[in-house]
Motif scaffolding. Structure first.
Motif, short mmCIF file in Angstrom:
data_model
loop_
_atom_site.label_atom_id
_atom_site.label_comp_id
_atom_site.label_asym_id
_atom_site.label_seq_id
_atom_site.Cartn_x
_atom_site.Cartn_y
_atom_site.Cartn_z
N SER A 1 0.79 -1.23 0.00
CA SER A 1 0.00 0.00 0.00
C SER A 1 0.82 1.28 0.00
CB SER A 1 -0.93 0.01 1.22
OG SER A 1 -0.18 0.01 2.42
N ARG A 2 2.11 1.19 0.38
CA ARG A 2 2.91 2.40 0.49
C ARG A 2 4.36 2.09 0.12
NH1 ARG A 2 2.15 5.50 6.04
NH2 ARG A 2 3.19 3.67 6.88
N GLY A 3 5.14 3.13 -0.04
CA GLY A 3 6.58 2.99 -0.16
C GLY A 3 7.03 2.09 -1.29
N LEU B 1 4.22 -0.15 -2.98
CA LEU B 1 3.36 0.60 -3.89
C LEU B 1 4.07 0.84 -5.22
CD1 LEU B 1 0.67 2.25 -4.22
CD2 LEU B 1 2.00 4.23 -3.45
N SER C 1 -1.90 -5.94 1.86
CA SER C 1 -1.49 -5.01 2.90
C SER C 1 -2.58 -4.98 3.97
CB SER C 1 -1.27 -3.60 2.33
OG SER C 1 -2.47 -3.10 1.76
N SER D 1 -4.52 2.24 0.71
CA SER D 1 -4.09 3.63 0.79
C SER D 1 -4.68 4.37 -0.39
CB SER D 1 -2.56 3.72 0.74
OG SER D 1 -2.08 3.29 -0.53
N GLU E 1 -3.16 6.07 -2.51
CA GLU E 1 -2.26 5.86 -3.65
C GLU E 1 -2.53 4.51 -4.31
OE1 GLU E 1 -0.45 8.68 -0.77
OE2 GLU E 1 -1.31 6.67 -0.58
N THR F 1 10.79 6.27 2.64
CA THR F 1 9.44 5.71 2.70
C THR F 1 8.76 6.21 3.97
OG1 THR F 1 10.16 3.77 3.97
CG2 THR F 1 10.24 3.60 1.55
N PRO F 2 7.47 5.90 4.15
CA PRO F 2 6.80 6.30 5.38
C PRO F 2 7.47 5.79 6.65
CG PRO F 2 5.18 5.72 3.73
CD PRO F 2 6.52 5.37 3.14
N ASP G 1 6.91 9.14 8.29
CA ASP G 1 5.70 9.26 9.10
C ASP G 1 5.98 9.99 10.40
OD1 ASP G 1 3.90 8.09 7.40
OD2 ASP G 1 3.82 6.16 8.43
#
Length: 268
Positions: free
Chosen positions: A16-18, A21, A38, A42, A44, A192-193, A197
């Motif tokens: 879902s991220r980084g 994704l 995931s 997200s 994205e 990445t997050p 974050d």
């Protein structure tokens, strides 16, 4: 260059991220059909929605979860050609980075290994029979430069990634003759997050160093890790290596470790 991935079926964890994704996006752009796993969607990942993408909401800490994700690929798309074990890092309830061996107790070690190594073992166990039915496939395990460079920071995570590297080599030896290639990609610090974050690695290091998060991301972290490029790695740079290894263009590459670390590792 055509990577010859059109119509192939891939599973990507931590999607879902980084890095995950970026891998999903790149595989879709190459014409692959993707099951993206995931804990949650997200925005994205939602933006990539289409007939070639299926999202599976799952917690890979559950022993049955990796097998269910692999089964979903067979249900939706009829089989499996590519498995990217990308999910990793701190599992729920665990905060990284740590600066000392004594900061992690038994429960921390178990959680880190469950997420970063045992979930991979279970996914591979479920994936290989499906790949053998199609005459072969490609498995790419996203490891870490930390798996090759022991250090007091994040020792439990590094040990789990070192185990992944060993597992990858063993799998490449056993299943290479049957048409399944198994490789690792070992990123260094990736923007990445996990870093960016609120409360993430940049904030933790900033508190340790008496600095601020932007300075950590742009200057302090690259300097501390002696990155030759002077910057953190971009997720797309890791995704490009992963997708190349998943491609038939890499038909003679197996048991290899592709390092994408900005020059972190200095050894030969």
């Amino acid at each position: 260059m055509d990577l010859r991935l059109s119509g192939q079926v891939a599973v990507v964890t931590g999607a879902s991220r980084g890095i995950g994704l970026a891998i999903v996006s790149t595989l879709l752009a190459e014409g692959a059909r993707v099951v993206a796993a995931s804990r949650r969607r997200s925005p994205e990942l939602e933006a990539l929605a289409g007939p070639g993408l299926v999202h599976v909401a799952t917690d890979l800490m559950e022993p049955s979860a990796p097998g269910l994700v692999i089964a979903r690929a067979a249900e939706e798309f009829g089989g499996l050609d590519i498995l990217v074990n990308n999910a990793g890092g701190p599992p729920p309830g665990v905060t990284l980075p740590r600066s000392s061996f004594f900061e992690a107790g038994d429960d921390d070690w178990r959680a880190v290994f469950e997420f970063n190594l045992f979930s991979v073992v279970r996914a591979v166990r479920a994936a290989i029979p499906l790949m053998l039915r199609r005459g072969g496939g490609a498995i790419v395990n996203v490891s870490s430069a930390n798996g090759r460079q022991p250090a007091p920071m994040n020792v439990d995570y590094s040990a789990a990634k070192a185990g992944m590297n060993n597992l990858t080599k063993a799998l490449s030896e056993e299943f290479g003759p049957q048409g399944i290639r198994v490789n690792t990609v070992s990123p260094g610090p990736v923007r990445t997050p996990w870093w960016t974050d609120q409360g993430g690695a940049a904030d933790i290091i900033a508190a340790m160093a008496g600095s601020d998060r932007d300075s950590v991301l742009d200057r302090l972290a690259p300097e501390m890790m002696r990155l030759s490029t002077g910057r953190l790695v971009d997720p797309q740079e890791v995704a490009d290596a992963v997708v190349l290894l998943a491609s038939p263009r890499s038909a003679s590459t197996t048991g290899a470790d592709f390092v994408v670390d900005g020059g972190l590792l200095k050894t030969v």
